[in-house]
Design a protein around this motif. Sequence first.
Motif, PDB file in Angstrom:
ATOM      1  N   ASN A  41      29.886 100.659  70.593  1.00 13.07           N
ATOM      2  CA  ASN A  41      29.753  99.353  69.956  1.00 13.07           C
ATOM      3  C   ASN A  41      28.362  99.267  69.318  1.00 13.07           C
ATOM      4  O   ASN A  41      27.340  99.322  70.010  1.00 13.07           O
ATOM      5  N   ALA A  42      28.301  99.135  68.005  1.00 14.60           N
ATOM      6  CA  ALA A  42      27.017  99.151  67.286  1.00 14.60           C
ATOM      7  C   ALA A  42      26.096  98.025  67.744  1.00 14.60           C
ATOM      8  O   ALA A  42      24.880  98.232  67.887  1.00 14.60           O
ATOM      9  N   ASP A  43      26.653  96.841  67.987  1.00 14.83           N
ATOM     10  CA  ASP A  43      25.819  95.707  68.404  1.00 14.83           C
ATOM     11  C   ASP A  43      25.218  95.944  69.792  1.00 14.83           C
ATOM     12  O   ASP A  43      24.064  95.594  70.039  1.00 14.83           O
ATOM     13  N   ALA A  44      26.010  96.521  70.698  1.00 11.88           N
ATOM     14  CA  ALA A  44      25.506  96.803  72.049  1.00 11.88           C
ATOM     15  C   ALA A  44      24.420  97.875  71.994  1.00 11.88           C
ATOM     16  O   ALA A  44      23.410  97.794  72.710  1.00 11.88           O
ATOM     17  N   LEU A  45      24.593  98.877  71.132  1.00 13.78           N
ATOM     18  CA  LEU A  45      23.558  99.907  70.957  1.00 13.78           C
ATOM     19  C   LEU A  45      22.282  99.299  70.392  1.00 13.78           C
ATOM     20  O   LEU A  45      21.165  99.659  70.780  1.00 13.78           O
ATOM     21  N   TYR A  46      22.445  98.362  69.472  1.00 14.96           N
ATOM     22  CA  TYR A  46      21.290  97.665  68.883  1.00 14.96           C
ATOM     23  C   TYR A  46      20.499  96.932  69.966  1.00 14.96           C
ATOM     24  O   TYR A  46      19.263  97.016  70.022  1.00 14.96           O
ATOM     25  N   VAL A  47      21.211  96.227  70.863  1.00 12.14           N
ATOM     26  CA  VAL A  47      20.541  95.487  71.942  1.00 12.14           C
ATOM     27  C   VAL A  47      19.820  96.447  72.875  1.00 12.14           C
ATOM     28  O   VAL A  47      18.682  96.198  73.296  1.00 12.14           O
ATOM     29  N   ARG A  48      20.456  97.556  73.201  1.00 11.52           N
ATOM     30  CA  ARG A  48      19.810  98.529  74.080  1.00 11.52           C
ATOM     31  C   ARG A  48      18.558  99.098  73.409  1.00 11.52           C
ATOM     32  O   ARG A  48      17.531  99.334  74.068  1.00 11.52           O
ATOM     33  N   GLY A  49      18.641  99.333  72.102  1.00 12.69           N
ATOM     34  CA  GLY A  49      17.469  99.788  71.357  1.00 12.69           C
ATOM     35  C   GLY A  49      16.353  98.757  71.377  1.00 12.69           C
ATOM     36  O   GLY A  49      15.169  99.103  71.498  1.00 12.69           O
ATOM     37  N   MET A  50      16.719  97.471  71.260  1.00 14.18           N
ATOM     38  CA  MET A  50      15.727  96.385  71.353  1.00 14.18           C
ATOM     39  C   MET A  50      14.956  96.464  72.658  1.00 14.18           C
ATOM     40  O   MET A  50      13.725  96.361  72.685  1.00 14.18           O
ATOM     41  N   CYS A  51      15.703  96.616  73.762  1.00 12.73           N
ATOM     42  CA  CYS A  51      15.062  96.657  75.076  1.00 12.73           C
ATOM     43  C   CYS A  51      14.093  97.827  75.177  1.00 12.73           C
ATOM     44  O   CYS A  51      12.983  97.680  75.705  1.00 12.73           O
ATOM     45  N   LEU A  52      14.491  98.974  74.686  1.00 16.87           N
ATOM     46  CA  LEU A  52      13.613 100.154  74.715  1.00 16.87           C
ATOM     47  C   LEU A  52      12.365  99.921  73.860  1.00 16.87           C
ATOM     48  O   LEU A  52      11.243 100.269  74.258  1.00 16.87           O
ATOM     49  N   TYR A  53      12.537  99.317  72.712  1.00 17.64           N
ATOM     50  CA  TYR A  53      11.415  99.012  71.813  1.00 17.64           C
ATOM     51  C   TYR A  53      10.449  98.030  72.462  1.00 17.64           C
ATOM     52  O   TYR A  53       9.222  98.233  72.444  1.00 17.64           O
ATOM     53  N   TYR A  54      10.990  96.983  73.067  1.00 19.17           N
ATOM     54  CA  TYR A  54      10.129  95.977  73.697  1.00 19.17           C
ATOM     55  C   TYR A  54       9.459  96.494  74.967  1.00 19.17           C
ATOM     56  O   TYR A  54       8.477  95.918  75.438  1.00 19.17           O
ATOM     57  N   GLN A  55       9.995  97.576  75.532  1.00 18.86           N
ATOM     58  CA  GLN A  55       9.369  98.185  76.713  1.00 18.86           C
ATOM     59  C   GLN A  55       8.462  99.353  76.316  1.00 18.86           C
ATOM     60  O   GLN A  55       8.024 100.108  77.165  1.00 18.86           O
ATOM     61  N   ASP A  56       8.196  99.474  75.019  1.00 18.54           N
ATOM     62  CA  ASP A  56       7.272 100.467  74.479  1.00 18.54           C
ATOM     63  C   ASP A  56       7.800 101.899  74.601  1.00 18.54           C
ATOM     64  O   ASP A  56       7.031 102.848  74.566  1.00 18.54           O
ATOM     65  N   ASN A  57       9.129 102.040  74.733  1.00 20.49           N
ATOM     66  CA  ASN A  57       9.748 103.368  74.731  1.00 20.49           C
ATOM     67  C   ASN A  57      10.217 103.638  73.301  1.00 20.49           C
ATOM     68  O   ASN A  57      11.407 103.597  72.972  1.00 20.49           O
ATOM     69  N   ILE A  58       9.240 103.900  72.437  1.00 18.59           N
ATOM     70  CA  ILE A  58       9.480 103.896  70.994  1.00 18.59           C
ATOM     71  C   ILE A  58      10.411 105.008  70.529  1.00 18.59           C
ATOM     72  O   ILE A  58      11.309 104.772  69.711  1.00 18.59           O
ATOM     73  N   GLU A  59      10.215 106.206  71.049  1.00 15.77           N
ATOM     74  CA  GLU A  59      11.024 107.338  70.577  1.00 15.77           C
ATOM     75  C   GLU A  59      12.513 107.093  70.815  1.00 15.77           C
ATOM     76  O   GLU A  59      13.340 107.270  69.905  1.00 15.77           O
ATOM     77  N   LYS A  60      12.856 106.659  72.033  1.00 19.35           N
ATOM     78  CA  LYS A  60      14.270 106.396  72.338  1.00 19.35           C
ATOM     79  C   LYS A  60      14.787 105.185  71.562  1.00 19.35           C
ATOM     80  O   LYS A  60      15.954 105.146  71.168  1.00 19.35           O
ATOM     81  N   ALA A  61      13.921 104.207  71.355  1.00 18.44           N
ATOM     82  CA  ALA A  61      14.328 103.024  70.584  1.00 18.44           C
ATOM     83  C   ALA A  61      14.708 103.428  69.166  1.00 18.44           C
ATOM     84  O   ALA A  61      15.747 102.999  68.642  1.00 18.44           O
ATOM     85  N   PHE A  62      13.875 104.270  68.567  1.00 17.36           N
ATOM     86  CA  PHE A  62      14.163 104.738  67.202  1.00 17.36           C
ATOM     87  C   PHE A  62      15.492 105.496  67.150  1.00 17.36           C
ATOM     88  O   PHE A  62      16.269 105.348  66.203  1.00 17.36           O
ATOM     89  N   GLN A  63      15.767 106.306  68.163  1.00 17.06           N
ATOM     90  CA  GLN A  63      17.038 107.042  68.216  1.00 17.06           C
ATOM     91  C   GLN A  63      18.224 106.076  68.243  1.00 17.06           C
ATOM     92  O   GLN A  63      19.240 106.314  67.579  1.00 17.06           O
ATOM     93  N   HIS A  64      18.076 104.991  69.004  1.00 18.38           N
ATOM     94  CA  HIS A  64      19.156 103.995  69.079  1.00 18.38           C
ATOM     95  C   HIS A  64      19.368 103.308  67.724  1.00 18.38           C
ATOM     96  O   HIS A  64      20.505 103.134  67.281  1.00 18.38           O
ATOM     97  N   PHE A  65      18.276 102.907  67.096  1.00 18.09           N
ATOM     98  CA  PHE A  65      18.409 102.217  65.801  1.00 18.09           C
ATOM     99  C   PHE A  65      19.033 103.138  64.750  1.00 18.09           C
ATOM    100  O   PHE A  65      19.853 102.700  63.935  1.00 18.09           O
TER     101      PHE A  65
END
Length: 503
Positions: free
Chosen positions: A212-236
């Motif tokens: 689900n693209a929206d659920a992946l987007y939310v998970r990426g948000m959480c990673l980004y806000y927790q300063d896990n930038i590399e994984k956040a970028f992969q999600h986006f």
Amino acid sequence: MSDTEMCEADTMQTEEEEGVYLTEEEIVAEAEKKKAEGNTFYKQQKYTEALSHYTEAINLCPSCSAYYGNRAATYIMLNKYKEALEDSRKAIQIEPNFVKAHLREAKCHLAMGEAAAAVRSYQEVLQREEGNTVAKNELQSAQGVQEYEDRADKSFEKGDFRTAVFCMDRCIDTCPACCKFKIRKAEALALLGRYQESQELANDILQRGGMNADALYVRGMCLYYQDNIEKAFQHFQHVLRLAPDHQKAKDIYKKAKSLMAKKEEGNTAFRSGKYDEAYNLYSEALAIDSNNKFTNSKLYFNRATVCSKLHKLDQSIENCSKAVELDDTYLKAYLRRAKCYMETEQYQEAVCDYEKIFKMDKTKENKRLLQEAKLELKKSKRKDYYKILGISKNATEDEIKKAYRKRALIHHPDRHSHDTTEKQKEEEKKFKELGEAYGVLSDPKKKMRYDSGQDLEEMDGGGFGDIDPNQIFQTFFGGGAGPGFQQFHFGSGGHPGYTFQFG
């Protein structure tokens, strides 16, 4: 039209194992038997068995609306609303006035979060049965969902994410199968900094519904806000591969890249000793994404460090305070602020910070810092003899003498014999304190005890009562005039006259 009439008019024969062919009447009878067995299982809440029997009935007689209606009800009990909606629509197609099928269609729409469609279906029922209480009650629920959804949208626009979560919870209560509301709630939780709850909700959606693209987007948000930038970028990036026009993913991906780049520019300037430039770059970074509390907390701390290097301690304290407001577990920010509090002699505040620090990290060093802050706080509550003499804590013996000589002449009571009574009392008090201060700081042992904080109680409230300020003054100024000195005499005012020597 009867169930028999709904069966196909053409001869329908079923070949059984023995090679016997059933007549149309026998097929209808067998279908009715399967339906009856399904009803029994349904009443016993054995929905899987009921589903199997209704399906057999449909296979025998696919033109019977009642069978589809019953299977739709069973799918609803199994929380399979998509399948239930298909059966409800099939039943309505066969029999447009089938009220129960309309009700089930509406229930499916509502469960899946399609409130507008549910409203239309309930209104269809009420057009056919004006007094249908089920339709009336559930219509209100559907309209309530529409209102909560609208309120949540407005709350998101205002940044009121707590209200958005509340509204989504109310919607989910009524629409348990709606992924849209769960994702919306997960997004609001992420923006509130409740990352674990948000991720759990997004993960549940992904496990149940695949990519689900929206659920992946939310998970990426959480990673980004927790300063896990590399994984956040992969999600986006994954989201944009699944849904190239996903605007929210585009926006946050752009912000994330800009924020990280600006932060690194600031770090580079700081390492090069370009502190003013670093301050400005960190400020620019802070303006990029106000929702990224974790990274912004680090930026405030970095800016506090810059201010400390520039000897702007009050600004450093202010930036540390903003850092811990965003992340109340940020140990480095507490340490920096506590150090600034100590340097600006705000000892009570320093003690509070060091107590938090020691609670978070029980090291020997943090314990020592806390003890030092408590000692300085205790010392600050007594008279500050250095301030009374107007000297620094590193003043030499000669500087202490000069300071006493200068201030004793200014505040001696005889010099103010013609002032008001109130002024005389004030100057007399200052003169006495000068004597106390000089008596302590000119004596190496007393000074050492004073500086180390020992025997503070004896010093508080006018300690060292054995010190006579007049005697100190007389001893200090009683000698004959030396070369380059001028004699000056105070008289009257109820005090003995002294000859003072001024250079």
